[in-house]
Scaffold this motif. Structure first.
Motif, mmCIF file in Angstrom:
data_model
loop_
_atom_site.group_PDB
_atom_site.id
_atom_site.type_symbol
_atom_site.label_atom_id
_atom_site.label_comp_id
_atom_site.label_asym_id
_atom_site.label_seq_id
_atom_site.Cartn_x
_atom_site.Cartn_y
_atom_site.Cartn_z
ATOM 1 N N GLU A 99 10.468 -2.513 9.323
ATOM 2 C CA GLU A 99 11.300 -3.698 9.136
ATOM 3 C C GLU A 99 10.371 -4.879 8.815
ATOM 4 O O GLU A 99 9.416 -5.127 9.524
ATOM 5 C CB GLU A 99 12.100 -4.013 10.408
ATOM 6 N N HIS A 100 10.629 -5.559 7.742
ATOM 7 C CA HIS A 100 9.869 -6.710 7.237
ATOM 8 C C HIS A 100 8.688 -6.265 6.362
ATOM 9 O O HIS A 100 8.732 -6.414 5.152
ATOM 10 C CB HIS A 100 9.380 -7.629 8.362
ATOM 11 N N GLY A 101 7.606 -5.775 6.962
ATOM 12 C CA GLY A 101 6.480 -5.261 6.178
ATOM 13 C C GLY A 101 5.680 -6.316 5.444
ATOM 14 O O GLY A 101 5.046 -6.027 4.425
ATOM 15 N N THR A 102 5.639 -7.518 5.957
ATOM 16 C CA THR A 102 5.149 -8.672 5.201
ATOM 17 C C THR A 102 3.767 -8.486 4.583
ATOM 18 O O THR A 102 3.563 -8.784 3.411
ATOM 19 C CB THR A 102 5.137 -9.910 6.116
ATOM 20 N N TYR A 103 2.813 -7.997 5.364
ATOM 21 C CA TYR A 103 1.432 -7.925 4.877
ATOM 22 C C TYR A 103 1.008 -6.495 4.555
ATOM 23 O O TYR A 103 -0.176 -6.158 4.649
ATOM 24 C CB TYR A 103 0.494 -8.562 5.899
ATOM 25 N N LEU A 104 1.954 -5.669 4.145
ATOM 26 C CA LEU A 104 1.598 -4.299 3.795
ATOM 27 C C LEU A 104 0.575 -4.270 2.660
ATOM 28 O O LEU A 104 0.515 -5.179 1.827
ATOM 29 C CB LEU A 104 2.839 -3.492 3.416
ATOM 30 N N ASP A 105 -0.228 -3.213 2.631
ATOM 31 C CA ASP A 105 -1.249 -3.075 1.599
ATOM 32 C C ASP A 105 -1.112 -1.716 0.923
ATOM 33 O O ASP A 105 -0.142 -0.982 1.142
ATOM 34 C CB ASP A 105 -2.648 -3.281 2.185
ATOM 35 N N ARG A 106 -2.097 -1.347 0.111
ATOM 36 C CA ARG A 106 -2.030 -0.073 -0.608
ATOM 37 C C ARG A 106 -1.979 1.114 0.353
ATOM 38 O O ARG A 106 -1.294 2.110 0.102
ATOM 39 C CB ARG A 106 -3.249 0.075 -1.536
ATOM 40 N N GLU A 107 -2.716 1.019 1.453
ATOM 41 C CA GLU A 107 -2.674 2.092 2.445
ATOM 42 C C GLU A 107 -1.296 2.204 3.079
ATOM 43 O O GLU A 107 -0.806 3.310 3.337
ATOM 44 C CB GLU A 107 -3.753 1.853 3.512
ATOM 45 N N SER A 108 -0.670 1.066 3.326
ATOM 46 C CA SER A 108 0.697 1.091 3.864
ATOM 47 C C SER A 108 1.635 1.829 2.913
ATOM 48 O O SER A 108 2.456 2.657 3.336
ATOM 49 C CB SER A 108 1.221 -0.340 4.062
ATOM 50 N N ILE A 109 1.518 1.515 1.634
ATOM 51 C CA ILE A 109 2.365 2.152 0.625
ATOM 52 C C ILE A 109 2.098 3.653 0.581
ATOM 53 O O ILE A 109 3.030 4.470 0.516
ATOM 54 C CB ILE A 109 2.138 1.490 -0.745
ATOM 55 N N ARG A 110 0.826 4.032 0.653
ATOM 56 C CA ARG A 110 0.489 5.457 0.650
ATOM 57 C C ARG A 110 1.085 6.154 1.861
ATOM 58 O O ARG A 110 1.656 7.249 1.751
ATOM 59 C CB ARG A 110 -1.039 5.630 0.651
#
Length: 432
Positions: A273-284
């Motif tokens: 929920e939110h995910g504001t500062y997600l990065d490439r690793e988060s997406i992976r």
């Protein structure tokens, strides 16, 4: 004698099921004439279709405008018809404003339930026929969910989390008051260490929670200068996810900071929920896990606006709102470009209830097409809330959750902010 008793019970149960089926078959028939039908979002719309509704279910969808003898006809032949929308992140019991932070001290569970009933009706009339309520007074959430299911209160069907699992002093615990108040009003689902966190999860499931919500990071509106990064230890996150999965529940995490996002996903969490500062690793990790992102861009826009205008925000809230709110739109853009599956959610209660459809516009601003935005609130959200067998499309056997607007939302997504017709479970709440 035992065999005879079991046989009698089986015959009674079979007779009851047969009677229920007969009653459904005898229910009045309603036929909706849809000029333009988006039966399965993501697929091409159909023109001049009839939706046959009997009881609370869709009986069939037929080409052309059919008018069976004795049927009630709903004329939407000039309208654009879609499945009822699903908001995966709401807080029906409250709405941000002056005095809200004192509600826990002045409101009973009954007060919260009545407030929730008012907001539930508003949400339904905005075209949202299903919601996932991810934080509130547990007793009030249970009562409201069940009252709606029983037909006693108009509102969207609900999945509920109850109170969030949070570390002591975390986002969903009490903050910003005197020590005496902090001790008296500490969250019952605040936990420290794997054992306590397992107990918090099991207590919620025992009470009737449909989904487990945790606060994996700090939050914007908690009155503490604790930041928005990870606040559970990794072993606590693993314990929460494992114990919830063992008892058949998914876990969704409030998470702004990338450390909390990635640690939760590494622990096997199901959605962010939110995910504001997600990065490439988060997406992976989200793609690896099949995890959903519920971006709640509307919440970010709302707190950023309020930080400049509202005098009821504390200094801590105002500082975090100015930092976090303006970057959430770009987060949704990066997630979409990275192939993350997005489920629609608004965090309504931060924004005003009934304005949920503004999130569609923000998703389009983030790069989704209007069709993709509609898919987030139908196909994707139905899977996210584990109800895709009964909602999310207009097909035979599913609940008759149907909305309509008088303009083409694929050309102008803002049409969805002015819904003209709402049917939920075969009952018309707005329109003809």
């Amino acid at each position: 004698m035992l065999k005879s008793a079991i046989s009698a019970l089986a015959l009674t149960a079979a007779a009851g099921l047969a009677q229920a089926q007969d009653a459904a078959d005898e229910a009045p028939l309603t036929v909706i004439h849809a000029g333009w039908l988006l039966a399965v979002p993501g697929e091409a719309p159909l023109e001049d279709q009839s939706i046959l509704v009997r009881g609370d279910r869709i009986e069939s969808v037929e080409a052309g405008f059919v008018s069976p003898e004795g049927a009630t006809i709903v004329d939407l032949s000039d309208d654009y018809v879609m499945p009822g929308f699903i908001d995966s992140h709401v807080h029906l019991q409250s709405e941000l404003g002056p005095g809200r932070r004192f509600n826990d001290f002045t409101h009973s569970a009954a007060d919260f339930a009545f407030d929730g009933a008012v907001n539930a009706r508003t949400t339904l009339l905005a075209g949202f026929t299903t919601v996932q309520d991810v934080g509130g007074n547990f007793e009030a959430s249970l009562a409201l969910r069940d009252a709606i299911n029983d037909g006693d209160v108009p509102g969207p069907r609900m999945r509920i989390a109850g109170s969030a699992v949070t570390p002591t002093g975390g986002h969903a615990d009490i903050n910003g008051f005197s020590l005496d108040v902090l001790h008296m009003f500490a969250s019952e689902t605040a936990c420290n260490g794997p054992a306590q966190c397992r107990e918090a999860v099991r207590t919620l499931i025992r009470g009737g929670a449909d989904v487990i919500k945790i606060t994996a990071t700090g939050g914007v509106l908690s009155d503490t200068a604790a930041g928005v990064e990870q606040q559970f230890f990794d072993d606590e996150l693993a314990a929460i996810v494992e114990s919830a999965h063992m008892m058949g529940r998914r876990v969704t995490a409030h998470a702004h900071g990338v450390t909390g996002i990635n640690s939760f996903l590494e622990a096997g969490g199901d959605s962010i929920e939110h995910g504001t500062y997600l990065d490439r690793e988060s997406i992976r990790l989200m793609r690896r896990n099949g995890a959903y992102l519920v971006p709640t861009v509307l919440a970010g826009v709302t707190v950023a606006e309020l930080a400049e205008t509202a005098d009821f925000m504390t200094d801590n809230q105002r500082a975090k709102s100015r930092e976090v709110g303006p970057v959430m739109l770009d987060m949704a853009r990066r997630a979409h470009e990275g192939g993350v599956t997005i489920a629609f959610g608004t965090d309504s209660g931060v924004s005003r209830h009934g304005l949920n459809a503004r999130e569609f516009e923000l998703l389009v601003d983030a790069g989704l097409t209007p069709m993709e935005a509609i898919v987030t609130a139908t196909i994707n959200a139905s899977r996210h809330v584990q109800m895709d067998e009964v909602i999310g499309t207009i097909e035979a056997g599913k609940f008759a959750d149907i909305v309509a607007v008088d303009g083409n939302p694929l050309e102008n997504i803002s049409e969805l902010r002015d819904v003209d017709f709402v049917m939920k479970g075969g009952e018309v709440y707005l329109g003809e």
